[in-house]
Write an enzyme that holds these catalytic residues in place. Structure first.
Site, PDB file in Angstrom:
ATOM      1  CG  ASP A 213      -1.916   1.219   1.254  1.00 29.84           C
ATOM      2  OD1 ASP A 213      -3.150   0.824   0.817  1.00 29.84           O
ATOM      3  OD2 ASP A 213      -1.652   2.282   1.567  1.00 29.84           O
ATOM      4  CG  ASN A 221      -4.895  11.135  -4.940  1.00 30.85           C
ATOM      5  OD1 ASN A 221      -4.462  11.395  -6.105  1.00 30.85           O
ATOM      6  ND2 ASN A 221      -5.672   9.960  -4.898  1.00 30.85           N
ATOM      7  CG  ASP A 230      -5.105   8.807 -12.054  1.00 33.57           C
ATOM      8  OD1 ASP A 230      -5.453   8.237 -10.913  1.00 33.57           O
ATOM      9  OD2 ASP A 230      -6.364   9.421 -12.855  1.00 33.57           O
ATOM     10  CD  GLU A 256      -4.561   4.085  -1.099  1.00 34.58           C
ATOM     11  OE1 GLU A 256      -4.736   4.563  -0.053  1.00 34.58           O
ATOM     12  OE2 GLU A 256      -5.458   4.111  -2.225  1.00 34.58           O
TER      13      GLU A 256
END
Length: 355
Positions: A213, A221, A230, A256
């Site tokens: 992760d 973000n 992205d 993620e």
């Protein structure tokens, strides 16, 4: 991002049940196309879809859901499957007809053989007549049967080629359906299929499930926007792929989150592989060449469990998830192997309600 459980084996998350519950809560009809929407939202492979579905609120109309499905999926998948299904039925029907024709031809040939046998054993014919009749009948019957057989073989070959083409079309469709569109690696659907094969009746103690992760990805973000997020996801996927063997299975399992399935290595060796991935990512530059903005460093936490320490796929996933939680909880940017006694009382919210 972890799953609530007091007993990993007893309370492994039931994805289907969670999705069905969410659909029922939102008053959504439990039909296949709606389930597909909620499935993709759950696994987080399409963040835009997740946000748009959540934005519809608790009482989305079927028309709104269909419009959302058309935007993100279109009707291509159904067309591919329906077309392939139709082709397969057509080719199978043709093959059955060929088999029936071949059976009829062989039955006729058997009748001719029986007739020849009768004439040969007849006491009312001369030897010359018997021989002449037998040769004539057998020559004609054999020639016709061989010609028919050659024609049947040719037709079978043609049908086999046509069905092989259908198979290739379905293989390509499956490859696309099992690929994450953003990172170009396997998606959650492919991961679920691959995970299930680990416990297929053959003992695989040297198989490891690694869950990974990206650390603090939400902050990335929020700070730089989803387009940057992205690109980071795609780069992370490439770094993972570049630092494991080609035969290792690598998937983006949602948001993620990533998973790696490694066969044929001890836990110490798996630890080394995980560390290689972690260090490679930590030292990878994440910088905008045009603006000079530095998004890094980007780090990742990893947790893994060996298949020999689990009884089934569900328990293996739960234990790897616990190890990942411990890696996160102990400071992030590290690798943890599952060990008995690790903290188990953590919670994992369903993605669509978390965002």
């Amino acid at each position: 991002m972890n799953t609530a459980t007091n007993s990993p084996k007893a309370q492994v998350p039931d994805v289907a049940a969670q999705i069905t519950f969410a659909m029922r809560t939102m008053g959504v009809a439990p039909i296949p196309r709606n389930y597909e929407l909620f499935y993709e939202a759950y696994i987080g492979s399409n963040p835009t879809l997740t946000r748009e579905l959540a934005a519809l609120g608790s009482r989305a109309t079927q028309e709104e859901l269909d419009q959302l499905g058309e935007v993100h999926f279109g009707s291509h998948q159904n067309r591919v499957v329906d077309s392939a299904h139709s082709k397969i039925l057509t080719e199978l029907e043709a093959l059955l007809r060929l088999l029936k024709q071949e059976q009829t031809s062989l039955e006729s040939y058997n009748k001719l053989l029986a007739e020849t046998h009768t004439r040969i054993t007849s006491k009312n014919s001369t030897s010359a007549d018997i021989l002449r009749n037998a040769i004539a009948i057998l020559s004609k019957a054999t020639g016709e049967t061989m010609a028919h057989g050659e024609q049947t073989v040719e037709q079978f070959s043609q049908k086999s080629q046509e069905m092989d083409q259908v198979r290739r079309e379905l293989d390509e469709y499956k490859r696309i359906a099992n690929t994450d569109s953003l990172t170009r690696i396997a998606n959650r659907r492919a991961f679920d299929e691959r995970l299930a094969t680990i416990f297929d009746g053959v003992s695989k103690p040297l198989t490891a499930l690694v869950l990974a992760d990206i650390d603090n990805f939400k902050k990335i973000n929020d700070a730089y926007g989803h387009p940057v997020g992205d690109k980071i996801l795609a780069t992370v996927a490439n770094v993972i792929k570049a630092n494991v063997r080609k035969d290792c299975f690598v998937a983006r399992t949602g948001g993620e989150e990533f998973a790696i399935i490694i066969d044929g290595n001890t836990s110490d060796e798996v630890q080394q592989i995980c560390e290689r991935v972690r260090v490679a990512l930590e030292t990878t530059p994440f910088k905008n060449s045009k603006t000079g903005v530095n998004y890094g460093p980007i780090t990742i936490s990893l947790g893994f469990c060996m298949a020999g320490d689990a009884e089934d796929a569900g328990e293996l996933y739960a234990k790897a998830d616990i190890a990942l939680y411990c890696a996160k909880n102990s400071g992030r940017n590290r690798t943890k192997l599952y060990e008995d006694g690790m903290k188990k009382d953590f919670t994992k919210s369903w993605l669509i309600y978390r965002r």
